[in-house]
Design an enzyme around this catalytic site. Structure first.
Site, PDB file in Angstrom:
ATOM      1  N   TYR A 298       0.838  -1.208   0.000  1.00 53.04           N
ATOM      2  CA  TYR A 298       0.000   0.000   0.000  1.00 53.04           C
ATOM      3  C   TYR A 298       0.877   1.263   0.000  1.00 53.04           C
ATOM      4  O   TYR A 298       0.351   2.366  -0.127  1.00 53.04           O
ATOM      5  CB  TYR A 298      -0.929   0.066   1.220  1.00 53.04           C
TER       6      TYR A 298
ATOM      7  N   HIS B 129       0.884 -11.517   2.932  1.00 45.64           N
ATOM      8  CA  HIS B 129      -0.231 -10.894   2.206  1.00 45.64           C
ATOM      9  C   HIS B 129      -1.032 -11.909   1.364  1.00 45.64           C
ATOM     10  O   HIS B 129      -2.261 -11.892   1.381  1.00 45.64           O
ATOM     11  CB  HIS B 129       0.318  -9.775   1.313  1.00 45.64           C
TER      12      HIS B 129
HETATM   13  N1  LIG Z   1      -5.480  -8.475   2.471  1.00 46.47           N
HETATM   14  C1  LIG Z   1      -5.872  -8.103   1.280  1.00 46.47           C
HETATM   15  O1  LIG Z   1      -5.543  -8.746   0.272  1.00 46.47           O
HETATM   16  C2  LIG Z   1      -6.732  -6.887   1.122  1.00 46.47           C
HETATM   17  C3  LIG Z   1      -7.388  -6.626  -0.095  1.00 46.47           C
HETATM   18  C4  LIG Z   1      -8.214  -5.501  -0.188  1.00 46.47           C
HETATM   19  C5  LIG Z   1      -8.364  -4.660   0.914  1.00 46.47           C
HETATM   20  N2  LIG Z   1      -7.690  -4.915   2.089  1.00 46.47           N
HETATM   21  C6  LIG Z   1      -7.850  -4.042   3.283  1.00 46.47           C
HETATM   22  O2  LIG Z   1      -9.245  -3.880   3.531  1.00 46.47           O
HETATM   23  C7  LIG Z   1      -9.524  -2.484   3.620  1.00 46.47           C
HETATM   24  C8  LIG Z   1     -10.956  -2.176   3.235  1.00 46.47           C
HETATM   25  O3  LIG Z   1     -11.259  -2.587   1.928  1.00 46.47           O
HETATM   26  P1  LIG Z   1     -11.529  -1.560   0.742  1.00 46.47           P
HETATM   27  O4  LIG Z   1     -10.744  -0.326   0.977  1.00 46.47           O
HETATM   28  O5  LIG Z   1     -11.317  -2.331  -0.507  1.00 46.47           O
HETATM   29  O6  LIG Z   1     -13.087  -1.272   0.756  1.00 46.47           O
HETATM   30  P2  LIG Z   1     -14.262  -1.084   1.850  1.00 46.47           P
HETATM   31  O7  LIG Z   1     -13.727  -0.738   3.173  1.00 46.47           O
HETATM   32  O8  LIG Z   1     -15.145  -2.260   1.704  1.00 46.47           O
HETATM   33  O9  LIG Z   1     -15.032   0.144   1.204  1.00 46.47           O
HETATM   34  C9  LIG Z   1     -14.440   1.416   1.136  1.00 46.47           C
HETATM   35  C10 LIG Z   1     -15.382   2.334   0.382  1.00 46.47           C
HETATM   36  O10 LIG Z   1     -16.585   2.495   1.152  1.00 46.47           O
HETATM   37  C11 LIG Z   1     -16.773   3.893   1.410  1.00 46.47           C
HETATM   38  N3  LIG Z   1     -17.340   4.040   2.766  1.00 46.47           N
HETATM   39  C12 LIG Z   1     -16.708   3.826   3.940  1.00 46.47           C
HETATM   40  N4  LIG Z   1     -17.543   4.063   4.966  1.00 46.47           N
HETATM   41  C13 LIG Z   1     -18.733   4.448   4.424  1.00 46.47           C
HETATM   42  C14 LIG Z   1     -19.968   4.844   4.977  1.00 46.47           C
HETATM   43  N5  LIG Z   1     -20.160   4.856   6.293  1.00 46.47           N
HETATM   44  N6  LIG Z   1     -20.978   5.179   4.129  1.00 46.47           N
HETATM   45  C15 LIG Z   1     -20.796   5.151   2.785  1.00 46.47           C
HETATM   46  N7  LIG Z   1     -19.636   4.779   2.214  1.00 46.47           N
HETATM   47  C16 LIG Z   1     -18.599   4.431   3.028  1.00 46.47           C
HETATM   48  C17 LIG Z   1     -15.398   4.502   1.302  1.00 46.47           C
HETATM   49  O11 LIG Z   1     -15.523   5.866   0.990  1.00 46.47           O
HETATM   50  P3  LIG Z   1     -14.389   6.971   1.350  1.00 46.47           P
HETATM   51  O12 LIG Z   1     -13.085   6.427   0.912  1.00 46.47           O
HETATM   52  O13 LIG Z   1     -14.831   8.163   0.579  1.00 46.47           O
HETATM   53  O14 LIG Z   1     -14.426   7.217   2.790  1.00 46.47           O
HETATM   54  C18 LIG Z   1     -14.788   3.688   0.175  1.00 46.47           C
HETATM   55  O15 LIG Z   1     -15.260   4.145  -1.092  1.00 46.47           O
HETATM   56  C19 LIG Z   1      -8.480  -1.851   2.698  1.00 46.47           C
HETATM   57  O16 LIG Z   1      -8.389  -0.456   2.868  1.00 46.47           O
HETATM   58  C20 LIG Z   1      -7.264  -2.639   3.099  1.00 46.47           C
HETATM   59  O17 LIG Z   1      -6.753  -2.135   4.328  1.00 46.47           O
HETATM   60  C21 LIG Z   1      -6.896  -6.023   2.197  1.00 46.47           C
END
Ligand SMILES: NC(=O)c1ccc[n+]([C@@H]2O[C@H](COP(=O)([O-])OP(=O)(O)OC[C@H]3O[C@@H](n4cnc5c(N)ncnc54)[C@H](OP(=O)(O)O)[C@@H]3O)[C@@H](O)[C@H]2O)c1
Length: 278
Positions: free
Chosen positions: A50, A108
């Site tokens: 990241y 990861h």
């Molecule tokens: N281990 C892995 O392989 C892997 C893979 C993918 C992700 N991850 C981790 O998981 C985390 C979360 O996944 P993600 O970032 O893909 O997606 P997510 O958390 O499922 O969704 C994030 C999205 O939802 C929006 N959001 C957040 N809170 C909200 C609310 N209360 N109301 C409306 N919309 C809302 C955010 O908007 P804003 O940004 O505008 O706030 C963003 O567009 C990542 O950041 C990362 O740390 C790990």
């Protein structure tokens, strides 16, 4: 806001929700992560890939007294699974954060075709012994990979971070981890902000409970004892996402959201049996 904790088989506890940080980088990232810590987040996700361990570390260093409560997390990328490279990469993660140690370090992806994840796991075990990291775990590992690691090293992970959201609820995987005392963190818990929050089933349940769709989805994770890692940049959304532990879904509501799952519900078709990330 006080956050409950969940315990793994070895007694390690983790906060029941964490902050996703993918795309929270640089000064804006430091500000967003810092405000999340002030709002009450204690588990902060991150990864070498990241490119934001610096921002996470800077926010954690500014956290003052609560530093000791934080679980700052990072993840080893697939290109450094070889034992020596893995250890150096972990050291570099610690240096980049500017902290004495990283609290939770994960592999990861297993990258099974490359087949070096047992070496990587041995490096994480050594890093824990050297005090570079406090806890060690996995991300995107399938039961077959976990069983091999445990058989070859005798050391079980405290957590496995996997894709979990209503379109891909992973009930079988969750049952497997629960039976084996391994905590589950759910990545993309809000389905990466796609149409999920407008789905009529989600909207109906949220309306009935008097909460937002995002809160209903996060309460569904909490009810299933999955640690969601929602990413949110704004203070309003961060606080909204943290305020979910008083929301009680009925069994029928949990089941109705789980029923949104589809066999092809993965966001980007990243099946850990074949997907490789470096
Ligand atoms: N281990 C892995 O392989 C892997 C893979 C993918 C992700 N991850 C981790 O998981 C985390 C979360 O996944 P993600 O970032 O893909 O997606 P997510 O958390 O499922 O969704 C994030 C999205 O939802 C929006 N959001 C957040 N809170 C909200 C609310 N209360 N109301 C409306 N919309 C809302 C955010 O908007 P804003 O940004 O505008 O706030 C963003 O567009 C990542 O950041 C990362 O740390 C790990």
């Amino acid at each position: 806001m006080t956050i409950p904790h969940l315990a793994a088989a070895d007694g390690t506890t983790l906060p029941a929700i964490g902050l996703g940080t993918y795309r929270l980088n640089g000064s804006a990232g430091v500000d967003a992560i810092g405000q999340a810590i002030r709002a009450g987040y204690r588990l902060i996700d991150s990864a070498v890939n990241y490119e934001n361990e610096g921002a996470v570390g800077r926010a954690a260093r500014s956290a003052g007294d609560v530093r000791d409560e934080l679980i700052v997390t990072s993840k080893l990328p697939g290109r450094h699974h070889r034992y020596d490279e893995a250890l150096t990469t972990i050291e570099e993660s610690v240096f980049r954060t500017g902290l004495d140690r990283v609290d939770l370090y994960l592999i990861h992806w297993p990258n099974p075709k490359v087949d070096l994840y047992v070496q990587a796991w041995r490096a994480l075990i050594e890093a824990r012994e050297r005090g570079l990291v406090r806890h060690i775990g996995l991300s995107n590992f399938l039961p077959e990979h976990i069983e091999r690691l445990v058989a070859e090293t005798g050391v079980a992970p405290v957590v496995n971070q996997i894709e979990v959201h209503p379109y891909f609820p992973q009930q079988e995987a969750i049952d497997y981890h629960r039976e084996n005392g391994i905590l589950v963190q759910g990545w993309s818990p809000l389905s990466h902000g796609n149409d999920l929050q407008q789905h009529p089933v989600v909207v109906e349940i949220a309306t009935a409970l008097g909460v937002s769709p995002a809160q209903a989805i996060l309460a569904w994770h909490v009810a299933r004892q999955v640690i969601p890692l929602p990413k949110a940049a704004s203070p309003q959304r961060q606080v909204e996402n943290l305020d979910v532990f008083g929301i009680k879904l009925t069994d029928a509501q949990v089941e109705a959201i789980t029923a949104l799952g589809r066999p092809d519900g993965r966001l980007s078709d990243q099946d850990p049996a074949v997907y490789e990330e470096f």
